[in-house]
Scaffold this motif. Sequence first.
Motif, PDB file in Angstrom:
ATOM      1  N   PRO A  89       0.816  -1.226   0.000  1.00 27.16           N
ATOM      2  CA  PRO A  89       0.000   0.000   0.000  1.00 27.16           C
ATOM      3  C   PRO A  89       0.852   1.281   0.000  1.00 27.16           C
ATOM      4  CG  PRO A  89      -0.897  -1.581   1.554  1.00 27.16           C
ATOM      5  CD  PRO A  89       0.442  -2.124   1.111  1.00 27.16           C
ATOM      6  N   LEU A  90       1.945   1.288   0.739  1.00 26.39           N
ATOM      7  CA  LEU A  90       2.851   2.441   0.757  1.00 26.39           C
ATOM      8  C   LEU A  90       3.455   2.659  -0.622  1.00 26.39           C
ATOM      9  CD1 LEU A  90       4.645   4.604   2.195  1.00 26.39           C
ATOM     10  CD2 LEU A  90       6.283   2.735   2.597  1.00 26.39           C
ATOM     11  N   ILE A  91       3.922   1.608  -1.245  1.00 27.22           N
ATOM     12  CA  ILE A  91       4.561   1.720  -2.556  1.00 27.22           C
ATOM     13  C   ILE A  91       3.550   2.181  -3.605  1.00 27.22           C
ATOM     14  CG2 ILE A  91       5.735   0.417  -4.371  1.00 27.22           C
ATOM     15  CD1 ILE A  91       6.926  -1.275  -1.980  1.00 27.22           C
ATOM     16  N   LYS A  92       2.330   1.670  -3.534  1.00 28.61           N
ATOM     17  CA  LYS A  92       1.286   2.122  -4.457  1.00 28.61           C
ATOM     18  C   LYS A  92       1.013   3.615  -4.275  1.00 28.61           C
ATOM     19  CE  LYS A  92      -1.221  -2.217  -4.931  1.00 28.61           C
ATOM     20  NZ  LYS A  92      -2.479  -2.928  -4.640  1.00 28.61           N
ATOM     21  N   ARG A  93       0.889   4.053  -3.036  1.00 30.94           N
ATOM     22  CA  ARG A  93       0.654   5.482  -2.778  1.00 30.94           C
ATOM     23  C   ARG A  93       1.808   6.334  -3.304  1.00 30.94           C
ATOM     24  NH1 ARG A  93      -0.261   4.010   2.494  1.00 30.94           N
ATOM     25  NH2 ARG A  93       1.256   5.539   3.238  1.00 30.94           N
ATOM     26  N   MET A  94       3.041   5.845  -3.118  1.00 30.82           N
ATOM     27  CA  MET A  94       4.207   6.595  -3.588  1.00 30.82           C
ATOM     28  C   MET A  94       4.176   6.731  -5.111  1.00 30.82           C
ATOM     29  SD  MET A  94       8.289   5.942  -3.083  1.00 30.82           S
ATOM     30  CE  MET A  94       8.299   4.305  -3.789  1.00 30.82           C
ATOM     31  N   PHE A  95       3.880   5.637  -5.814  1.00 31.67           N
ATOM     32  CA  PHE A  95       3.877   5.716  -7.270  1.00 31.67           C
ATOM     33  C   PHE A  95       2.651   6.454  -7.813  1.00 31.67           C
ATOM     34  CE2 PHE A  95       7.498   3.003  -6.897  1.00 31.67           C
ATOM     35  CZ  PHE A  95       8.297   3.431  -7.956  1.00 31.67           C
ATOM     36  N   GLU A  96       1.555   6.486  -7.077  1.00 29.92           N
ATOM     37  CA  GLU A  96       0.430   7.346  -7.458  1.00 29.92           C
ATOM     38  C   GLU A  96       0.836   8.808  -7.329  1.00 29.92           C
ATOM     39  OE1 GLU A  96      -3.161   4.276  -6.183  1.00 29.92           O
ATOM     40  OE2 GLU A  96      -2.560   5.855  -4.783  1.00 29.92           O
ATOM     41  N   PHE A  97       1.564   9.122  -6.260  1.00 29.83           N
ATOM     42  CA  PHE A  97       2.072  10.483  -6.065  1.00 29.83           C
ATOM     43  C   PHE A  97       2.992  10.870  -7.224  1.00 29.83           C
ATOM     44  CE2 PHE A  97       5.601  13.130  -4.459  1.00 29.83           C
ATOM     45  CZ  PHE A  97       4.910  14.252  -4.035  1.00 29.83           C
ATOM     46  N   ILE A  98       3.904   9.976  -7.593  1.00 33.37           N
ATOM     47  CA  ILE A  98       4.840  10.252  -8.692  1.00 33.37           C
ATOM     48  C   ILE A  98       4.082  10.386 -10.017  1.00 33.37           C
ATOM     49  CG2 ILE A  98       6.800   9.347 -10.006  1.00 33.37           C
ATOM     50  CD1 ILE A  98       7.677   7.976  -7.301  1.00 33.37           C
ATOM     51  N   ARG A  99       3.148   9.489 -10.267  1.00 34.03           N
ATOM     52  CA  ARG A  99       2.350   9.530 -11.507  1.00 34.03           C
ATOM     53  C   ARG A  99       1.608  10.859 -11.648  1.00 34.03           C
ATOM     54  NH1 ARG A  99      -2.742   6.044 -11.075  1.00 34.03           N
ATOM     55  NH2 ARG A  99      -3.231   7.840  -9.759  1.00 34.03           N
ATOM     56  N   ASP A 100       1.064  11.359 -10.554  1.00 31.28           N
ATOM     57  CA  ASP A 100       0.200  12.541 -10.589  1.00 31.28           C
ATOM     58  C   ASP A 100       0.937  13.861 -10.354  1.00 31.28           C
ATOM     59  OD1 ASP A 100      -1.857  10.707 -10.955  1.00 31.28           O
ATOM     60  OD2 ASP A 100      -2.435  10.722  -8.833  1.00 31.28           O
ATOM     61  N   TYR A 101       2.224  13.798 -10.037  1.00 31.10           N
ATOM     62  CA  TYR A 101       2.946  15.003  -9.639  1.00 31.10           C
ATOM     63  C   TYR A 101       3.127  15.954 -10.822  1.00 31.10           C
ATOM     64  CZ  TYR A 101       6.052  18.129  -7.264  1.00 31.10           C
ATOM     65  OH  TYR A 101       6.592  19.252  -6.701  1.00 31.10           O
ATOM     66  N   LYS A 102       2.843  17.215 -10.585  1.00 28.85           N
ATOM     67  CA  LYS A 102       3.073  18.299 -11.542  1.00 28.85           C
ATOM     68  C   LYS A 102       3.769  19.424 -10.791  1.00 28.85           C
ATOM     69  CE  LYS A 102       0.614  16.137 -14.635  1.00 28.85           C
ATOM     70  NZ  LYS A 102       1.332  14.939 -15.021  1.00 28.85           N
TER      71      LYS A 102
END
Length: 159
Positions: free
Chosen positions: A100-113
């Motif tokens: 769950p932590l890794i998924k949240r981290m990569f969602e953050f990276i995917r969505d970061y602007k």
Amino acid sequence: MEKIASFTVNHLKLEPGVYVSRKDKKENVTVTTFDLRMTAPNKEPVMNTAEMHTIEHLGATFLRNDAEWKENVVYFGPMGCRTGFYLVLFGDLTSEAVAPLIKRMFEFIRDYKGEIPGATAHDCGNYLDQNLGMANWLANRYLEGTLNKLDKAHTVYPE
């Protein structure tokens, strides 16, 4: 010299996933190293340094600010082979526990602007080597292709 643990993994069968690379214990402290494998070694192109550098900046920023996990983060950084990242955490942990932590981290990276944290001459030794667009794309690829459907084949190293 003995071969180190990461060189004993069968990279001919290894697929993207979240693997426990090693667990180190000293006295009553355990540190778990995770292999966040984003590309299939020796089958897919490796990631370029600019997008890896951006993922490192964003991932480290996310992890060091996560309310639940920040005190357990030892290290997050790229593999020399450029097929993924190592995440080192305090604790005797499993891939399932940190998914769950890794998924949240990569969602953050995917969505970061916006401006990449720490990407200034003052804060970084190679601040111009960044690629946010590709970091977003690779994070989405890892989420959709691997993290959102993790199973035993992608959390346990192949023989």
